[in-house]
Design a protein around this motif. Structure first.
Motif, PDB file in Angstrom:
ATOM      1  N   VAL A  74      -2.994 -10.511  -1.525  1.00 49.35           N
ATOM      2  CA  VAL A  74      -2.618 -11.170  -1.108  1.00 49.35           C
ATOM      3  C   VAL A  74      -1.312 -11.856  -1.399  1.00 49.35           C
ATOM      4  CG1 VAL A  74      -2.169 -13.669  -0.070  1.00 49.35           C
ATOM      5  CG2 VAL A  74      -5.039 -12.486  -0.199  1.00 49.35           C
ATOM      6  N   ASN A  75       0.077 -11.335  -0.825  1.00 51.38           N
ATOM      7  CA  ASN A  75       1.282 -11.715  -0.919  1.00 51.38           C
ATOM      8  C   ASN A  75       1.524 -13.274  -1.243  1.00 51.38           C
ATOM      9  OD1 ASN A  75       2.241  -9.135  -2.442  1.00 51.38           O
ATOM     10  ND2 ASN A  75       2.086  -8.278   0.220  1.00 51.38           N
ATOM     11  N   PRO A  76       2.656 -13.692  -2.177  1.00 54.63           N
ATOM     12  CA  PRO A  76       3.161 -15.284  -1.762  1.00 54.63           C
ATOM     13  C   PRO A  76       3.455 -15.853  -0.639  1.00 54.63           C
ATOM     14  CG  PRO A  76       3.627 -14.739  -3.211  1.00 54.63           C
ATOM     15  CD  PRO A  76       3.085 -13.911  -3.339  1.00 54.63           C
ATOM     16  N   ASP A  77       3.477 -14.917   1.148  1.00 56.24           N
ATOM     17  CA  ASP A  77       4.032 -14.844   2.181  1.00 56.24           C
ATOM     18  C   ASP A  77       2.854 -14.831   2.576  1.00 56.24           C
ATOM     19  OD1 ASP A  77       3.571 -12.248   2.086  1.00 56.24           O
ATOM     20  OD2 ASP A  77       6.063 -12.146   3.119  1.00 56.24           O
ATOM     21  N   SER A  79       1.124 -12.006   3.212  1.00 58.17           N
ATOM     22  CA  SER A  79       0.858 -10.777   3.450  1.00 58.17           C
ATOM     23  C   SER A  79       0.168  -9.638   2.354  1.00 58.17           C
ATOM     24  CB  SER A  79       2.405  -9.971   4.433  1.00 58.17           C
ATOM     25  OG  SER A  79       3.085 -10.512   2.449  1.00 58.17           O
ATOM     26  N   THR A  80      -0.747  -8.971   2.853  1.00 56.20           N
ATOM     27  CA  THR A  80      -1.421  -8.321   2.010  1.00 56.20           C
ATOM     28  C   THR A  80      -0.547  -6.928   1.251  1.00 56.20           C
ATOM     29  OG1 THR A  80      -2.896  -7.318   3.446  1.00 56.20           O
ATOM     30  CG2 THR A  80      -3.287  -8.900   2.647  1.00 56.20           C
ATOM     31  N   THR A  81      -1.180  -6.758   0.319  1.00 52.18           N
ATOM     32  CA  THR A  81      -0.821  -4.914   0.061  1.00 52.18           C
ATOM     33  C   THR A  81      -2.070  -4.582  -0.225  1.00 52.18           C
ATOM     34  OG1 THR A  81       1.594  -6.289  -1.212  1.00 52.18           O
ATOM     35  CG2 THR A  81       0.285  -4.391  -2.010  1.00 52.18           C
ATOM     36  N   SER A  82      -1.855  -3.293  -0.156  1.00 53.17           N
ATOM     37  CA  SER A  82      -3.346  -2.812  -0.351  1.00 53.17           C
ATOM     38  C   SER A  82      -3.051  -1.310  -1.063  1.00 53.17           C
ATOM     39  CB  SER A  82      -4.215  -2.405   0.908  1.00 53.17           C
ATOM     40  OG  SER A  82      -4.634  -3.778   1.686  1.00 53.17           O
ATOM     41  N   THR A  83      -3.724  -0.304  -2.379  1.00 53.98           N
ATOM     42  CA  THR A  83      -3.391   0.456  -3.445  1.00 53.98           C
ATOM     43  C   THR A  83      -4.335   1.263  -2.897  1.00 53.98           C
ATOM     44  OG1 THR A  83      -2.632  -0.921  -4.675  1.00 53.98           O
ATOM     45  CG2 THR A  83      -3.376   1.566  -5.113  1.00 53.98           C
ATOM     46  N   ARG A  84      -3.804   2.480  -2.910  1.00 56.33           N
ATOM     47  CA  ARG A  84      -4.534   3.647  -2.470  1.00 56.33           C
ATOM     48  C   ARG A  84      -4.837   4.690  -3.080  1.00 56.33           C
ATOM     49  NH1 ARG A  84      -5.952   5.171   3.630  1.00 56.33           N
ATOM     50  NH2 ARG A  84      -5.607   3.129   4.399  1.00 56.33           N
ATOM     51  N   GLY A  85      -5.501   5.431  -3.569  1.00 58.38           N
ATOM     52  CA  GLY A  85      -5.919   6.498  -4.602  1.00 58.38           C
ATOM     53  C   GLY A  85      -5.868   6.040  -5.400  1.00 58.38           C
ATOM     54  N   GLY A  86      -5.431   6.160  -7.162  1.00 59.12           N
ATOM     55  CA  GLY A  86      -4.721   5.289  -8.305  1.00 59.12           C
ATOM     56  C   GLY A  86      -5.586   6.340  -9.509  1.00 59.12           C
ATOM     57  N   GLY A  87      -5.637   7.711  -8.823  1.00 55.37           N
ATOM     58  CA  GLY A  87      -7.117   8.020 -10.155  1.00 55.37           C
ATOM     59  C   GLY A  87      -8.091   8.060 -10.767  1.00 55.37           C
ATOM     60  N   GLN A  88      -8.614   7.039  -9.905  1.00 54.06           N
ATOM     61  CA  GLN A  88     -10.308   6.273 -10.226  1.00 54.06           C
ATOM     62  C   GLN A  88     -10.794   7.016  -9.062  1.00 54.06           C
ATOM     63  OE1 GLN A  88      -9.671   3.765 -12.364  1.00 54.06           O
ATOM     64  NE2 GLN A  88      -7.478   5.204 -12.169  1.00 54.06           N
TER      65      GLN A  88
END
Length: 107
Positions: A74-77, A79-88
């Motif tokens: 969750v960003n300060p404003d 909104s949200t930021t999602s991460t896809r992938g990442g090599g896990q």
């Protein structure tokens, strides 16, 4: 732990073989997660447990899909930021016999 069930998830029809009584061996998402963590620690010790701290478990009917991921931030404003992938690591675990398959690293 993220736990979801697909719309098609139903109790698996396990066949009676060997030590299997005909009932599923891996009956919960928690058991699937424990198997995942054991495999991850042994086969993929370089996993990024800090950057990707969560383990998700999805009930897919006949099997569990288990994967490591980064929860949305969750960003300060607000909104949200999602991460896809990442090599896990991700894998499938059969509910009937605990067989592991489709072992992959997310991209």
């Amino acid at each position: 732990m993220l736990m979801t069930a697909s719309a098609a998830a139903a109790a698996p029809d396990c066949q009676r073989t060997g030590l299997n009584s005909g009932e599923p061996l891996v009956t919960s998402g928690e058991a699937a997660k424990a198997i995942f963590l054991a495999v991850e620690g042994d086969a993929f010790p370089q996993s990024d447990r800090v950057g990707y701290p969560a383990v998700g478990v999805t009930d897919e009917g006949e099997w569990w899909f288990v994967f490591r991921y980064r929860p949305p931030m969750v960003n300060p404003d607000g909104s949200t930021t999602s991460t896809r992938g990442g090599g896990q690591l991700s894998l499938k675990i059969s509910k009937c016999d605990a067989r592991i398959s489709d072992v992959t690293l997310s991209r």
